[in-house]
Each structure stands twice: as C-alpha cells, then as structure tokens.
Motif scaffolding. Sequence first.
Motif, mmCIF file in Angstrom:
data_model
loop_
_atom_site.group_PDB
_atom_site.id
_atom_site.type_symbol
_atom_site.label_atom_id
_atom_site.label_comp_id
_atom_site.label_asym_id
_atom_site.label_seq_id
_atom_site.Cartn_x
_atom_site.Cartn_y
_atom_site.Cartn_z
ATOM 1 N N GLN A 134 0.860 -1.204 0.000
ATOM 2 C CA GLN A 134 0.000 0.000 0.000
ATOM 3 C C GLN A 134 0.880 1.232 0.000
ATOM 4 O OE1 GLN A 134 -3.273 0.057 2.867
ATOM 5 N NE2 GLN A 134 -2.983 2.257 3.219
ATOM 6 N N ARG A 142 1.927 14.808 12.820
ATOM 7 C CA ARG A 142 1.116 13.584 12.708
ATOM 8 C C ARG A 142 1.835 12.466 13.456
ATOM 9 N NH1 ARG A 142 -2.574 13.643 7.980
ATOM 10 N NH2 ARG A 142 -2.280 15.636 6.846
ATOM 11 N N HIS A 193 2.192 6.960 15.416
ATOM 12 C CA HIS A 193 1.226 5.912 15.096
ATOM 13 C C HIS A 193 1.903 4.572 14.804
ATOM 14 C CE1 HIS A 193 -1.451 9.384 13.429
ATOM 15 N NE2 HIS A 193 -1.454 9.341 14.751
ATOM 16 N N LYS A 218 7.371 0.863 6.918
ATOM 17 C CA LYS A 218 7.110 2.043 6.072
ATOM 18 C C LYS A 218 8.400 2.552 5.448
ATOM 19 C CE LYS A 218 3.333 3.215 9.151
ATOM 20 N NZ LYS A 218 3.018 3.882 10.399
ATOM 21 N N HIS A 277 5.669 5.697 14.307
ATOM 22 C CA HIS A 277 6.133 6.676 13.322
ATOM 23 C C HIS A 277 5.346 7.967 13.451
ATOM 24 C CE1 HIS A 277 5.864 8.502 9.180
ATOM 25 N NE2 HIS A 277 7.135 8.616 9.480
ATOM 26 N N TYR A 283 4.551 7.449 1.548
ATOM 27 C CA TYR A 283 5.186 6.272 2.136
ATOM 28 C C TYR A 283 4.563 4.981 1.622
ATOM 29 C CZ TYR A 283 1.518 7.213 5.699
ATOM 30 O OH TYR A 283 0.347 7.503 6.354
ATOM 31 N N TYR A 315 -3.807 -1.023 5.640
ATOM 32 C CA TYR A 315 -4.444 -0.224 6.691
ATOM 33 C C TYR A 315 -5.491 -1.075 7.411
ATOM 34 C CZ TYR A 315 -7.462 3.457 8.646
ATOM 35 O OH TYR A 315 -8.215 4.261 9.454
ATOM 36 N N LYS A 350 -7.686 13.317 17.579
ATOM 37 C CA LYS A 350 -7.381 11.892 17.822
ATOM 38 C C LYS A 350 -5.973 11.756 18.408
ATOM 39 C CE LYS A 350 -5.865 9.189 14.509
ATOM 40 N NZ LYS A 350 -5.674 8.300 13.325
#
Length: 182
Positions: free
Chosen positions: A46, A58, A61, A71, A118, A130, A136, A165
């Motif tokens: 992906q 960001r 995660h 990644k 990351h 990436y 996912y 979040k």
Amino acid sequence: MTFHETSLRDVLLIRPAIFTDERGHFFESFNAEVWRKQGLTNHFVQDNQSFSKKGVIRGLHFQSAPYEQGKLVRVIKGRVLDLALDLRPQSPTFGQYELFELDGESGNMVFIPEGFAHGFAALEDSIFHYKCTGQYNKAAEGGLRWDDPYLAIPWNVTNPIVSEKDQLLPLFQDLFKESLHQ
Ligand SMILES: Cc1cn([C@H]2C[C@H](O)[C@@H](COP(=O)(O)OP(=O)(O)O[C@H]3O[C@H](C)C(=O)[C@H](O)[C@H]3O)O2)c(=O)[nH]c1=O
C-alpha cells in the motif's frame, strides 16, 4: 541508491542517486531488484500520501500485531522532521527514537520496519509519501502522544497543529510499563 544504518536496529536511511540535467532531476524512489540485492525482502502492499501544512505534527502511530506496517517514507515536496520509535521490547534499541530531516530536494528516505511507531512534523507545507508492508487496519491502529514528557521529542515546531485523535493518544510509560520494568 545507497543504504545506511542508523542508531536504531533495522532502521535504514536511503539516499537515492539523483540525475540532474537542464530540465531538472530524476531518481528512482524504489527498485525491488536493488532492495533484493541489499538483502531486503520487504513486500510493499500500500502507498499513502498526505499533505501537511507547516506546523502539523502527525503521530506517533503504529498498527498492532498481526497488522504491523513497515514504512518506506519520503518527502515529495517540502521538509519534515521524521521520527521512528522502537517499540520492540526484545530490541537493543527498545524505547529509543531517532529524528531524520527529510526534504523533497534530497529525496532521502527512511525505511522503518514493523514494530516501530512513526510520526513527523512538517517544517514547511509538505507532501509526504510512504510505502507500507501491511494494509491499513483501523481496528489495529495504536499510537503514542507526540508531546510525551518521557520521550521529550524536540520537534522544533511552535504552535503545533495536531488532530484531536492524536491529542488523546496514551503515554509511552502507560503503554509499555511492563517492558520498562523488566
Ligand atoms: C492511515 C490511513 C488513513 N486512512 C483514512 C482514515 C482517516 O479518515 C483519514 C486520515 O487518517 P489519519 O488521521 O489516521 O491520517 P494520519 O494522521 O496521517 O495517519 C498516518 O500518520 C502517521 C504519520 C503514520 O505513520 C500512519 O501511516 C498513519 O497513522 O484517512 C485510510 O483510508 N488509509 C490509511 O492507511
């Protein structure tokens, strides 16, 4: 492209070979045969791309097992401070992170294997791309606070823009207390 070890076990900094002429420049951002010759057997399934305004952070995660994602991260345009944090309790670099300044001009990339958290801070408006070794899986999403005092990450960003979040993610010591007291 050349592959370079980092302070984190299994995390690689990759520098592409850039061909420049009067029109601009060209480089291969991924080549399966080059990776195979490097002894890397990762299979990417992906590709993701995000745009972040200057000041956006960001992360941090990860996806929990069995949906971990390795990644291969890079900046298409702009400049970011990218972070990999080792979450593998058996790793000699467990709990350690490294920051990498990535930008569209150098094309430098970082390969972050499964088992890491990351995140990145956009030092300019930036397009981030990436490749992932796993699909996912929303239900498997996990994360850690970008401003965790235990990690004390020097993001070098004033007034960061962080999603609701991400503001609610747990602290490293809460998530890994058992591993830290072994
Ligand atoms: C990650 C992902 C997200 N989405 C959807 C889910 C949301 O509706 C929307 C934005 O997702 P999110 O806010 O989680 O995007 P980021 O904050 O950029 O998340 C990423 O940021 C850090 C830096 C990472 O390393 C992860 O790959 C990933 O968690 O895209 C998808 O449809 N597919 C995906 O693979």
